[in-house]
Design a protein around this motif. Sequence first.
Motif, PDB file in Angstrom:
ATOM      1  N   VAL A 119     -19.932 -21.979  -2.275  1.00  0.00           N
ATOM      2  CA  VAL A 119     -19.327 -23.098  -1.556  1.00  0.00           C
ATOM      3  C   VAL A 119     -19.423 -22.809  -0.062  1.00  0.00           C
ATOM      4  O   VAL A 119     -19.069 -21.711   0.380  1.00  0.00           O
ATOM      5  CB  VAL A 119     -17.851 -23.306  -1.962  1.00  0.00           C
ATOM      6  CG1 VAL A 119     -17.281 -24.539  -1.278  1.00  0.00           C
ATOM      7  CG2 VAL A 119     -17.709 -23.428  -3.470  1.00  0.00           C
TER       8      VAL A 119
ATOM      9  N   VAL B  95     -15.302 -28.236  -0.971  1.00  0.00           N
ATOM     10  CA  VAL B  95     -15.684 -28.675  -2.316  1.00  0.00           C
ATOM     11  C   VAL B  95     -16.383 -30.031  -2.226  1.00  0.00           C
ATOM     12  O   VAL B  95     -15.852 -30.982  -1.655  1.00  0.00           O
ATOM     13  CB  VAL B  95     -14.445 -28.772  -3.234  1.00  0.00           C
ATOM     14  CG1 VAL B  95     -14.832 -29.310  -4.605  1.00  0.00           C
ATOM     15  CG2 VAL B  95     -13.792 -27.406  -3.371  1.00  0.00           C
TER      16      VAL B  95
ATOM     17  N   THR C 291     -20.358 -29.332  -6.536  1.00  0.00           N
ATOM     18  CA  THR C 291     -19.466 -28.183  -6.739  1.00  0.00           C
ATOM     19  C   THR C 291     -18.566 -28.438  -7.939  1.00  0.00           C
ATOM     20  O   THR C 291     -18.407 -27.574  -8.818  1.00  0.00           O
ATOM     21  CB  THR C 291     -18.597 -27.947  -5.479  1.00  0.00           C
ATOM     22  OG1 THR C 291     -19.426 -27.909  -4.323  1.00  0.00           O
ATOM     23  CG2 THR C 291     -17.819 -26.652  -5.591  1.00  0.00           C
ATOM     24  N   ILE C 292     -17.992 -29.636  -7.994  1.00  0.00           N
ATOM     25  CA  ILE C 292     -17.108 -30.006  -9.114  1.00  0.00           C
ATOM     26  C   ILE C 292     -17.898 -30.019 -10.416  1.00  0.00           C
ATOM     27  O   ILE C 292     -17.435 -29.532 -11.453  1.00  0.00           O
ATOM     28  CB  ILE C 292     -16.471 -31.392  -8.845  1.00  0.00           C
ATOM     29  CG1 ILE C 292     -15.620 -31.337  -7.574  1.00  0.00           C
ATOM     30  CG2 ILE C 292     -15.639 -31.849 -10.032  1.00  0.00           C
ATOM     31  CD1 ILE C 292     -15.212 -32.697  -7.042  1.00  0.00           C
TER      32      ILE C 292
ATOM     33  N   GLU D 108      -8.664 -26.056  -1.978  1.00  0.00           N
ATOM     34  CA  GLU D 108      -9.299 -27.228  -2.594  1.00  0.00           C
ATOM     35  C   GLU D 108      -9.701 -26.947  -4.042  1.00  0.00           C
ATOM     36  O   GLU D 108      -9.643 -27.833  -4.905  1.00  0.00           O
ATOM     37  CB  GLU D 108     -10.533 -27.644  -1.787  1.00  0.00           C
ATOM     38  CG  GLU D 108     -10.207 -28.337  -0.477  1.00  0.00           C
ATOM     39  CD  GLU D 108     -11.461 -28.691   0.307  1.00  0.00           C
ATOM     40  OE1 GLU D 108     -12.577 -28.305  -0.132  1.00  0.00           O
ATOM     41  OE2 GLU D 108     -11.341 -29.339   1.366  1.00  0.00           O
ATOM     42  N   LEU D 109     -10.098 -25.714  -4.323  1.00  0.00           N
ATOM     43  CA  LEU D 109     -10.526 -25.353  -5.676  1.00  0.00           C
ATOM     44  C   LEU D 109      -9.368 -25.295  -6.660  1.00  0.00           C
ATOM     45  O   LEU D 109      -9.575 -25.377  -7.871  1.00  0.00           O
ATOM     46  CB  LEU D 109     -11.267 -24.013  -5.663  1.00  0.00           C
ATOM     47  CG  LEU D 109     -12.675 -24.041  -5.048  1.00  0.00           C
ATOM     48  CD1 LEU D 109     -13.203 -22.631  -4.856  1.00  0.00           C
ATOM     49  CD2 LEU D 109     -13.630 -24.839  -5.933  1.00  0.00           C
TER      50      LEU D 109
ATOM     51  N   HIS E 155      -9.117 -28.011  -9.112  1.00  0.00           N
ATOM     52  CA  HIS E 155     -10.099 -28.026 -10.198  1.00  0.00           C
ATOM     53  C   HIS E 155      -9.946 -26.809 -11.108  1.00  0.00           C
ATOM     54  O   HIS E 155     -10.908 -26.383 -11.759  1.00  0.00           O
ATOM     55  CB  HIS E 155     -11.513 -28.085  -9.606  1.00  0.00           C
ATOM     56  CG  HIS E 155     -11.729 -29.246  -8.687  1.00  0.00           C
ATOM     57  ND1 HIS E 155     -11.892 -30.539  -9.137  1.00  0.00           N
ATOM     58  CD2 HIS E 155     -11.745 -29.306  -7.321  1.00  0.00           C
ATOM     59  CE1 HIS E 155     -12.029 -31.345  -8.093  1.00  0.00           C
ATOM     60  NE2 HIS E 155     -11.946 -30.635  -6.986  1.00  0.00           N
TER      61      HIS E 155
END
Length: 726
Positions: free
Chosen positions: A259, A265, A269-270, A303-304, A307
């Motif tokens: 990343v 993100v 990436t997702i 941000e991760l 997820h």
Amino acid sequence: MNRGLMRKFENLVRLRGACRQLRTLSYRKVYRAQWKPVQSSAHPVWSVLLYPQFWQKDRLVSVALTQRRQLATKKETQKKKKKIALTQGEVEIRHRMTVEELARAMGKDIDHIYEALLYTDIDLDSVEPDSVLHENHIKLILNKSGMKYKSAKLKEEKQRENTDAVKRPPADPAVLTPRPPVVTILGHVDHGKTTLLDSLRKTQVASMEAGGITQHIGAFLVHLPSGEKITFLDTPGHAAFSAMRARGTHVTDIVILVVAAEDGVMQQTIESIQHAKNAGVPLILAINKCDKPEADPERVKKELLAHDVVCEEFGGDVQAINISALKGENLMVLAEATVALAEMLELKADSTGLVEGTVIESRKDKGKGPVTTAIVQRGTLRKGCVLVAGKTWAKVRFMFDENGKVVDAASPGIPVEIMGWKEVPSAGDEILEVESEQRAHEVVAWRTYVEQQEKMKRDEEAIEAKQKEHRMEYEKKQAKLAHLTWRQRKAVLYKANKHLMFSRPKERTEMDKNVLSVIVKGDVDGSIEAILNILDSYDANDECQLDVIHFGMGDISETDLSLAEAFNGVVFGFSVKANESIKQLAAKKGIKIKLHNIIYKLIEDLKDELNSRLPPSVVENTIGEAAVLNVFSVTVGKNKIPVAGCRVQKGLLDRKMKFKLIHKGDVVWEGSLSSLKHHKDDVQVIKTGMDCGLSLDKDIEFSIGDEIICFEEKEVQQTTSWDPGF
């Protein structure tokens, strides 16, 4: 008197002789038919009686021969017809007969079948000579033709023995030996995945990629200074290559998620996180480009969390390492973290026995032929091994490492390039070693057979669904005609469908449809797969139909040009070439060849081609507006013409342009002016603020307060509504 009688007598004798000659010719055994007088247009019978003196002997013979030829030809035709009638008997019908087979069994031509089908619920536009007919329709056709039928005896098909190759049972833990971990690098496009791998390998991979973007998957073995080996898979980050990223995680042990620290993100990436979760593979987070001033690694970690990727500092199990792939910072820390995780996973494999592996990528090389990049997962691959993958097989001729050097053996976890395939297998196919070439033929034959059976099943389901649809349409039509007698119904149906009798199904194609036929050629199987996946998302067939008539690997060939010429198509090539002779031939035939090395540019070019096939839309551009201030009429001859006294409020009025009359918000007239005057003078243009009098090309009454709009129409090229998603 005596002379007259003598002359008549001589004529009668001649006529009698001529009749005897004709009778003799007609009764010869060669012709085996009773002679019947056939009146010849050249020598009618009455001419013999009226003018017997002109009837010569050679004329008599020629008439007899002509009649004999007519008789013989007629007889031969009758014999042929009789033979067909005798050999027909009952027509033997069976399940799933085609139109052509039924016509052959009936001794009729295909047109006879089409004519009989007019009285059924079948859509003749969809009927081809190889179309399969339902049993009810076969019986109806035979009944209409006045023929009897009997069912053919079904042959009992023996159940085919399964000769497929399968994986071996799990190996004994005692024979397992350690193997290198297979690590897949995933992440968004341009986040530095290939640069990271390049720094680990100390080579210039990224500089060789078109546009700096990885176009297909690559497998590399990296030797670390500590002596450890890691097999890396570099997957594309572009949106088009979702299937290739999924395939990379299928054979991997560890995923390194790259990343960019300044971007955070992103969409791919997702998607990469989802691929890793679906495969059940552990993650290592590599936050790249930390050397940039706008880098914010902490923001990336937060941000991760949304997820379900929780770093160790937040109480999770994902290692997060800040790196700079371009400057080589913290790369050894990342490698050590990968080795440590691999040791925890205790990765082992059986290096004995028959080989098992997976095709990572495949392509067609000019010098080497079909070539695959594969990872061995079990056994040891050597030169001479017989492999099966998908519906093709190979006897290994040579193996190469990632640097192009020939290798003699490849143990589990090692990526190699295999040469010796008969055909190009698909990326993602399972590789299995078999005992001999004969066994490989058996496996391929079985897999081909299974695929054919599955295709037949799908075709049957599609046919049944189509027939059901046609049956419903037929019942609706019949319901509309229910009030008519059966003769009237037949007449209506025949009139509605008789034009179809004079054309074959292929000739009934609607030529006025907007269709773009494309041929796709690519360097490797994965690239073609990615392009076809994008084309599958095309959803604007109502604007322009998109047909992929052919796809394959390798450079542009004459066959591709022949197909493009036949279908009026365009050839799109991805990372392939077209030699000068091919380019000249294409230019001569007027065929477009579009070559690209970056996938999104290919798709943009395809969209431009689609746009060019769309009809232009007409756009109205307002030039001026005027208000009707007064209404009066002018007498021209015996006619009174309504005239509007107007003042231009905006723009100008140009007599050459088109005009609209708007009354209470509604357009009541559209057309051209018959006159435009200013102070009794005919003028061409009236500008803003000026008064004028105008009349229309049609007698329409004006009202005070109406609006006159002057406008021009321009054709604007439409653009397709299809959005490929990037």
